[in-house]
Scaffold this motif. Structure first.
Motif, PDB file in Angstrom:
ATOM      1  N   GLY A  31      72.425  14.551  41.370  1.00 44.59           N
ATOM      2  CA  GLY A  31      71.846  15.686  40.380  1.00 44.59           C
ATOM      3  C   GLY A  31      70.590  16.087  40.975  1.00 44.59           C
ATOM      4  O   GLY A  31      70.068  15.387  41.946  1.00 44.59           O
ATOM      5  N   LEU A  32      69.954  17.134  40.442  1.00 50.60           N
ATOM      6  CA  LEU A  32      68.740  17.503  40.843  1.00 50.60           C
ATOM      7  C   LEU A  32      67.539  17.053  40.309  1.00 50.60           C
ATOM      8  O   LEU A  32      66.246  17.221  40.808  1.00 50.60           O
ATOM      9  N   GLY A  33      67.605  16.395  39.243  1.00 51.69           N
ATOM     10  CA  GLY A  33      66.592  15.386  38.729  1.00 51.69           C
ATOM     11  C   GLY A  33      65.385  16.688  38.283  1.00 51.69           C
ATOM     12  O   GLY A  33      64.039  16.165  38.422  1.00 51.69           O
ATOM     13  N   THR A  34      65.609  17.851  37.821  1.00 53.15           N
ATOM     14  CA  THR A  34      64.640  18.774  37.475  1.00 53.15           C
ATOM     15  C   THR A  34      63.515  18.315  36.248  1.00 53.15           C
ATOM     16  O   THR A  34      62.580  18.850  36.244  1.00 53.15           O
ATOM     17  N   ARG A  35      64.055  17.331  35.506  1.00 56.86           N
ATOM     18  CA  ARG A  35      62.957  17.114  34.547  1.00 56.86           C
ATOM     19  C   ARG A  35      61.788  16.098  34.869  1.00 56.86           C
ATOM     20  O   ARG A  35      60.978  15.856  34.313  1.00 56.86           O
ATOM     21  N   PHE A  36      62.092  15.758  36.124  1.00 53.87           N
ATOM     22  CA  PHE A  36      61.194  14.809  36.828  1.00 53.87           C
ATOM     23  C   PHE A  36      60.451  15.677  37.970  1.00 53.87           C
ATOM     24  O   PHE A  36      59.629  15.026  38.814  1.00 53.87           O
TER      25      PHE A  36
ATOM     26  N   ALA B  51      64.720  11.250  45.633  1.00 53.14           N
ATOM     27  CA  ALA B  51      65.637  11.284  44.621  1.00 53.14           C
ATOM     28  C   ALA B  51      65.213  10.530  43.537  1.00 53.14           C
ATOM     29  O   ALA B  51      64.550   9.635  43.442  1.00 53.14           O
ATOM     30  N   LYS B  52      65.775  11.217  42.109  1.00 51.03           N
ATOM     31  CA  LYS B  52      65.467  10.462  40.943  1.00 51.03           C
ATOM     32  C   LYS B  52      65.708   8.992  40.835  1.00 51.03           C
ATOM     33  O   LYS B  52      64.970   8.158  40.393  1.00 51.03           O
ATOM     34  N   GLU B  53      66.854   8.708  41.620  1.00 57.85           N
ATOM     35  CA  GLU B  53      67.237   7.330  41.256  1.00 57.85           C
ATOM     36  C   GLU B  53      66.454   6.563  42.066  1.00 57.85           C
ATOM     37  O   GLU B  53      66.777   5.346  41.960  1.00 57.85           O
TER      38      GLU B  53
ATOM     39  N   ARG C 139      79.845  13.287  49.688  1.00 64.40           N
ATOM     40  CA  ARG C 139      79.016  14.303  49.216  1.00 64.40           C
ATOM     41  C   ARG C 139      79.243  15.277  48.268  1.00 64.40           C
ATOM     42  O   ARG C 139      80.414  15.645  48.310  1.00 64.40           O
ATOM     43  N   GLN C 140      78.535  15.585  47.416  1.00 61.26           N
ATOM     44  CA  GLN C 140      78.896  16.669  46.403  1.00 61.26           C
ATOM     45  C   GLN C 140      77.877  17.590  46.932  1.00 61.26           C
ATOM     46  O   GLN C 140      76.673  17.557  46.550  1.00 61.26           O
ATOM     47  N   GLN C 141      78.491  18.734  47.405  1.00 59.47           N
ATOM     48  CA  GLN C 141      77.686  19.631  48.214  1.00 59.47           C
ATOM     49  C   GLN C 141      76.838  20.625  46.998  1.00 59.47           C
ATOM     50  O   GLN C 141      75.783  21.087  47.226  1.00 59.47           O
TER      51      GLN C 141
HETATM   52  P1  UTP Z   1      71.574  14.377  34.435  1.00 61.51           P
HETATM   53  O1  UTP Z   1      72.512  15.327  33.501  1.00 61.51           O
HETATM   54  O2  UTP Z   1      70.573  13.490  34.390  1.00 61.51           O
HETATM   55  O3  UTP Z   1      71.222  15.721  35.567  1.00 61.51           O
HETATM   56  O4  UTP Z   1      72.862  13.811  35.177  1.00 61.51           O
HETATM   57  P2  UTP Z   1      70.067  15.417  36.776  1.00 61.51           P
HETATM   58  O5  UTP Z   1      70.426  16.766  37.522  1.00 61.51           O
HETATM   59  O6  UTP Z   1      70.143  14.308  37.464  1.00 61.51           O
HETATM   60  O7  UTP Z   1      68.564  15.772  35.929  1.00 61.51           O
HETATM   61  P3  UTP Z   1      67.892  16.818  35.323  1.00 61.51           P
HETATM   62  O8  UTP Z   1      68.625  16.962  34.019  1.00 61.51           O
HETATM   63  O9  UTP Z   1      67.974  18.040  36.193  1.00 61.51           O
HETATM   64  O10 UTP Z   1      66.592  16.398  35.132  1.00 61.51           O
HETATM   65  C1  UTP Z   1      73.282  12.494  35.030  1.00 61.51           C
HETATM   66  C2  UTP Z   1      73.660  11.710  36.219  1.00 61.51           C
HETATM   67  O11 UTP Z   1      74.835  12.522  36.957  1.00 61.51           O
HETATM   68  C3  UTP Z   1      74.513  12.697  38.175  1.00 61.51           C
HETATM   69  C4  UTP Z   1      73.042  12.571  38.155  1.00 61.51           C
HETATM   70  O12 UTP Z   1      72.390  12.436  39.613  1.00 61.51           O
HETATM   71  C5  UTP Z   1      72.709  11.597  37.423  1.00 61.51           C
HETATM   72  O13 UTP Z   1      72.830  10.293  37.737  1.00 61.51           O
HETATM   73  N1  UTP Z   1      74.992  14.219  38.520  1.00 61.51           N
HETATM   74  C6  UTP Z   1      74.968  15.041  37.567  1.00 61.51           C
HETATM   75  C7  UTP Z   1      75.609  14.300  39.661  1.00 61.51           C
HETATM   76  O14 UTP Z   1      75.659  13.442  40.337  1.00 61.51           O
HETATM   77  N2  UTP Z   1      76.096  15.511  40.054  1.00 61.51           N
HETATM   78  C8  UTP Z   1      75.923  16.609  38.984  1.00 61.51           C
HETATM   79  O15 UTP Z   1      76.585  17.848  39.482  1.00 61.51           O
HETATM   80  C9  UTP Z   1      75.296  16.260  37.802  1.00 61.51           C
END
Ligand code: UTP
Length: 297
Positions: free
Chosen positions: A14-19, A27-29, A105-107
């Motif tokens: 995920g992109l972790g946009t909220r952070f 990485a958010k993780e 990889r999830q591109q």
């Molecule tokens: P979130 O819904 O929290 O999205 O994903 P995000 O992109 O990580 O964060 P925000 O909302 O933009 O802040 C929940 C989980 O699913 C993974 C994320 O990495 C997280 O562990 N995820 C989500 C993916 O791996 N791929 C995706 O396409 C979406």
């Protein structure tokens, strides 16, 4: 025969946009709660449930996650030389055995369902756990172990569930429920992010699942759901009626660390539990409470 649960998929693409901006280049993780990154909590929880093989579904800028579970030779040598044994032990805790981790990889972040589908070759014909590392659970018995026990009891899919305020059902995957013994709930249907007026219950799924491999068949159809994303909830819903499917009201407290307030609360809750820092944290919290609420605080 119920197949043993040995595999876990951890989606971290995920992109972790909220952070943002914290997650611009990181990485958010990898954000730490106290002194451990979120991903390590998830891996430790999975290992406590008997998981031996891990698949990280990664994307751009996520290499530090894989590095984190490697051996850091130089660092270990320096710590040994300086006699820093506690720090050395802390490093050892973050190592996984050779061959225990694979990455796929999830591109493009096309949704959680798509991320899980990327792990289809790893999953094969085996049951698997899913842990979303940004959901952190503080509990006596690790949450994934609670799910694994329910899986061995039922042989089907089990998702961790908790009650959410009715007005907030549009943020979560919500259960339509059948028989309910107070702990294990029969799942009759699943809806992703329903409006409160359409929600079949207030029981929501958190980021912990044990699924049967058949879910991949439905994920491979790539049907778009809420938010135009490939939703895991929609694919799981198709399994209902084919395999036993239950929600488990897990014991413990969940923190949504993908959200700033949830993350902050987790810091405090986990720090308060620590013998080495709990008392100091309690003291400064008392100070803030007095300032905010006066003598009654
Ligand atoms: P979130 O819904 O929290 O999205 O994903 P995000 O992109 O990580 O964060 P925000 O909302 O933009 O802040 C929940 C989980 O699913 C993974 C994320 O990495 C997280 O562990 N995820 C989500 C993916 O791996 N791929 C995706 O396409 C979406």
């Amino acid at each position: 025969m119920i197949k043993p649960l040995r595999k876990a998929v951890l989606p971290v693409a995920g992109l972790g946009t909220r952070f943002l901006p914290a997650t611009k280049a990181m990485a958010k993780e990898m954000l730490p709660v106290v002194d451990k990154p979120l991903i390590q909590y998830a891996v430790e929880e999975a290992r406590a449930a008997g998981i031996e093989q891990f698949c990280f579904v990664t994307g751009r800028g996520k290499t530090a996650i894989v590095e984190h579970f490697d051996i850091a030779f130089e660092l270990e040598a320096v710590l040994r030389e300086r006699g820093k044994m506690a720090e050395l032990r802390a490093l050892r805790d973050s190592q996984l055995p050779p061959g225990a981790v694979v990455t796929v990889r999830q591109q493009e972040p096309l949704g959680l369902g798509h991320a899980i589908w990327c792990a289809r070759a790893f999953v094969g014909d085996d049951p698997f756990a899913i842990l979303l590392p940004d959901d952190l659970v503080l509990s006596e018995t690790p949450c994934t172990l609670q799910l694994a026990n329910a899986y061995y009891q039922t042989g089907g899919c089990v998702v961790a569930v908790t009650e959410v305020p009715h007005a907030q059902t549009n943020r979560y995957g919500i259960l339509d429920i059948g028989a309910d013994d107070g702990k294990l709930v029969e799942v009759r249907g699943l809806v992703e992010k329903p409006k409160p007026e359409d929600a079949p219950s207030d029981l929501s799924i958190i980021g912990r699942y044990v699924l049967r491999p058949e879910v991949m068949t439905y994920l491979s159809r790539m049907e778009r759901g809420a938010g135009n994303e490939v939703q895991l909830t929609d694919a799981m819903a198709k399994l209902i009626g084919q395999v036993p499917f239950h929600g488990l009201r897990y014991e413990g407290k969940r923190f949504d660390c993908g959200d700033k307030i949830g993350f902050l609360e987790a810091q405090i809750a986990f720090a308060l539990k620590r013998a080495d820092m709990g008392p100091a944290v309690r003291t400064f919290l008392q100070g803030y409470c007095k300032e905010l609420f006066g003598a009654q605080g």
